[in-house]
Design a protein around this motif. Structure first.
Motif, PDB file in Angstrom:
ATOM      1  N   VAL A  64       0.840  -1.199   0.000  1.00 45.89           N
ATOM      2  CA  VAL A  64       0.000   0.000   0.000  1.00 45.89           C
ATOM      3  C   VAL A  64       0.876   1.249   0.000  1.00 45.89           C
ATOM      4  N   LYS A  65       1.928   1.256   0.826  1.00 43.53           N
ATOM      5  CA  LYS A  65       2.841   2.411   0.864  1.00 43.53           C
ATOM      6  C   LYS A  65       3.464   2.652  -0.515  1.00 43.53           C
ATOM      7  N   LYS A  66       3.922   1.574  -1.153  1.00 41.94           N
ATOM      8  CA  LYS A  66       4.537   1.698  -2.474  1.00 41.94           C
ATOM      9  C   LYS A  66       3.518   2.206  -3.495  1.00 41.94           C
ATOM     10  N   ALA A  67       2.306   1.647  -3.443  1.00 39.34           N
ATOM     11  CA  ALA A  67       1.258   2.055  -4.384  1.00 39.34           C
ATOM     12  C   ALA A  67       0.897   3.522  -4.193  1.00 39.34           C
ATOM     13  N   LYS A  68       0.849   3.970  -2.947  1.00 38.91           N
ATOM     14  CA  LYS A  68       0.544   5.379  -2.671  1.00 38.91           C
ATOM     15  C   LYS A  68       1.618   6.307  -3.238  1.00 38.91           C
TER      16      LYS A  68
END
Length: 176
Positions: free
Chosen positions: A8-12
């Motif tokens: 999720v952090k990477k996608a954000k």
């Protein structure tokens, strides 16, 4: 694949591959949810596509990364409800709702009919709990309703099914 929070952090931060990995992890749950709410495969595909695009565009609004599953399911359910209101469709359940232990065609039809006879709030509660796999607290946050209300709906839905369709059979056989 990486942990949920990491993805999720990477996608954000704009990592498209991380977002694709996230969606792939929940693709089956999303499909089963949409297919139980909509009448045909085209509507299911449309709702899933719209939900995934919307989730990608609004990923920055996700406050708690560990609730990605709940968040994307909520988006999908909203897209399904939008399609239902637009098309005035009736909620239908697919035959694969039935546990594999029950191969009798009559029982599949009977269960499908029983679930379709429930009003929308009871049917949605059963779908979120048994199909999506949300717990009571997650359902409460998702629906923005008290936990007691959610528990009551699940209990009443089971009682209705038991009294109207499964007298002497016990609905508990379908519980987690």
């Amino acid at each position: 694949m990486g942990s949920l929070k990491t993805l999720v952090k990477k996608a954000k931060k704009g990592d498209g591959e991380a977002f694709v990995s996230l969606v792939k992890q929940y693709e089956d749950v999303l499909y089963r949810t949409a297919s139980r709410m909509l009448n045909n495969d085209e509507d299911v595909a449309d709702a899933m596509q719209e939900a995934i695009i919307s989730a990608y565009e609004k990923l920055h609004t996700l406050k708690n990364n560990e609730y990605f599953n709940t968040w994307i399911c909520k988006i999908l359910i909203n897209k399904c409800n939008s399609l239902l209101s637009k098309n005035k469709n009736i909620l239908m359940l697919n035959n694969d709702v039935i546990p594999d232990k029950r191969n009798d065609e009559f029982q599949k039809i009977e269960l499908e009919e029983a679930l379709n006879s429930l009003n929308e709030v009871y049917r949605l509660a059963l779908i979120l709990y048994y199909i999506v796999g949300l717990n009571i607290r997650e359902m409460s946050e998702f629906l923005k309703e008290p936990e007691g209300t959610i528990k009551s709906r699940l209990s009443r839905a089971k009682v209705i099914l038991r009294n109207n369709y499964y007298k002497n059979k016990g609905v508990t056989a379908y519980e987690k």
